[in-house]
Design a protein around this motif. Sequence first.
Motif, PDB file in Angstrom:
ATOM      1  N   ARG A  12       3.468 -17.397 -61.116  1.00 33.22           N
ATOM      2  CA  ARG A  12       4.087 -17.036 -59.837  1.00 33.22           C
ATOM      3  C   ARG A  12       3.112 -16.207 -58.996  1.00 33.22           C
ATOM      4  N   PRO A  13       3.262 -16.201 -57.683  1.00 31.63           N
ATOM      5  CA  PRO A  13       2.379 -15.394 -56.843  1.00 31.63           C
ATOM      6  C   PRO A  13       2.406 -13.901 -57.184  1.00 31.63           C
ATOM      7  N   SER A  51       2.057 -22.866 -59.366  1.00 28.72           N
ATOM      8  CA  SER A  51       3.022 -21.798 -59.079  1.00 28.72           C
ATOM      9  C   SER A  51       4.438 -22.175 -59.503  1.00 28.72           C
TER      10      SER A  51
END
Length: 196
Positions: A47-48, A74
């Motif tokens: 994930r970011p 992502s």
Amino acid sequence: MHWLEEQPQKSVIYVVFGSFTIFSEVQFKELAHGLVLTGQPFLWVVRPDFTTGLSKEWVDEFLEVNKEKCKIVSWAPQQQVLAHESVACFMSHCGWNSTLEGLKNGLPFLCWPYFTDQFMNQSYICNVWRNGLKMEADESGIVSRETVRDRVEELLASEEIAKKVQELKELAARSLRIGGSSYQNFKRFVNLMMGE
């Protein structure tokens, strides 16, 4: 999914840690290098907001150097990934949904829980069902690259775990069939909702 299609059967380490897990920069790099040390291809969902302090340059260089064996995304369609024939094992935070999906698809687990019920799920996977191994941190609280490599090798070489994984997959499939325990429980739930 296209990348998975290009990988050998039962070769890919699928790595995902759910929606809340946060890694330090040091732990992120140790895991990344450990996955490379295994020599196995790996699909890693990042994930970011998964880590802080990691430079884009480091990530870009890591991806370029390891592009033959590594895919970082992502997001991935987890149920499809876990059902894919190229996936060999599941490195997971042990959330309940992930645990059930891994069981259903007959995958051995590398357990890396983050909080709450994930530790109990890890206990079931490693101690009760015996279809996975625990990732253990050193005295500094870091799971080293060598530990990552060693645990992957141990998991993939274990005939006992492979046997347990197959047994659990068959049990899960039986429970979902018409007349199975999950089928019956869901049917009871629907009947209750309909007032029957």
